[in-house]
Write a protein that holds these residues in place. Sequence first.
Motif, PDB file in Angstrom:
ATOM      1  N   SER A  27       0.855  -1.186   0.000  1.00 38.08           N
ATOM      2  CA  SER A  27       0.000   0.000   0.000  1.00 38.08           C
ATOM      3  C   SER A  27       0.891   1.236   0.000  1.00 38.08           C
ATOM      4  N   TYR A  62      -4.643   1.168  -1.661  1.00 47.24           N
ATOM      5  CA  TYR A  62      -4.741   0.010  -0.784  1.00 47.24           C
ATOM      6  C   TYR A  62      -4.322  -1.249  -1.529  1.00 47.24           C
ATOM      7  N   GLU A  65      -2.326  -3.634   2.990  1.00 52.98           N
ATOM      8  CA  GLU A  65      -1.879  -3.069   4.262  1.00 52.98           C
ATOM      9  C   GLU A  65      -2.736  -1.849   4.591  1.00 52.98           C
ATOM     10  N   THR A  66      -3.368  -1.878   5.752  1.00 49.37           N
ATOM     11  CA  THR A  66      -4.134  -0.709   6.183  1.00 49.37           C
ATOM     12  C   THR A  66      -3.160   0.370   6.632  1.00 49.37           C
ATOM     13  N   THR A  68      -2.943   4.380   8.960  1.00 48.83           N
ATOM     14  CA  THR A  68      -3.585   5.391   9.783  1.00 48.83           C
ATOM     15  C   THR A  68      -2.938   6.732   9.483  1.00 48.83           C
ATOM     16  N   GLN A  81      -8.201   5.942  10.223  1.00 45.06           N
ATOM     17  CA  GLN A  81      -7.773   4.696   9.589  1.00 45.06           C
ATOM     18  C   GLN A  81      -8.243   4.619   8.143  1.00 45.06           C
ATOM     19  N   VAL A  82      -7.353   4.115   7.276  1.00 48.01           N
ATOM     20  CA  VAL A  82      -7.632   3.950   5.858  1.00 48.01           C
ATOM     21  C   VAL A  82      -7.489   2.474   5.508  1.00 48.01           C
ATOM     22  N   PHE A  83      -8.523   1.908   4.875  1.00 41.84           N
ATOM     23  CA  PHE A  83      -8.490   0.476   4.531  1.00 41.84           C
ATOM     24  C   PHE A  83      -9.054   0.211   3.137  1.00 41.84           C
ATOM     25  N   GLU A  84      -9.012   1.227   2.285  1.00 44.23           N
ATOM     26  CA  GLU A  84      -9.457   1.088   0.895  1.00 44.23           C
ATOM     27  C   GLU A  84      -8.828   2.211   0.077  1.00 44.23           C
ATOM     28  N   ASP A 100       0.623  -0.061   8.073  1.00 45.75           N
ATOM     29  CA  ASP A 100       0.730  -1.269   8.879  1.00 45.75           C
ATOM     30  C   ASP A 100       1.141  -2.456   8.030  1.00 45.75           C
TER      31      ASP A 100
END
Length: 101
Positions: A27, A62, A65-66, A68, A81-84, A100
Motif C-alpha cells: 500500500s 490500498y 496493508e491498512t 492510519t 484509519q484507511v483500509f481502501e 501497517d
Amino acid sequence: MAIVVVAVVMAVSVTSVMAKDSSGTPSSLTTWSGADCSGDTSTIRSCGCTDLVFYAGQEFYYRGETATLYTGTGCAGKPYQVFEDTQACGDFGWRSINIDC
C-alpha cells in the motif's frame, strides 16, 4: 438455486477485495503540493510512521496493508484509519501516516 449462486459469488468477491495484492507492491500514499491534486508529488511506500511532505491532496492505494493518517507529525494527534483506495484533493489536516505491514 439462484440465491445460493449469488451468495457464493458475493463471498468470492468480498474475499478477493480483502486479500493482499499478489504483485508484491505494498500500500502507498501519494501527496500533492498544489490544489486539486496538482503540482509536485511525494509517494510513501514504506511500512511504519512517515511524515508527509505535501498536504494539498492525498491518494491512498490500498494493496492489503491498512494505514492510519494523523493530524500531527510523528504519527501523533487525531488518527484516521484507511483500509481502501481513497483520494482527497484538499488539505484535510493529515501530517503523517503509519502503514501497517
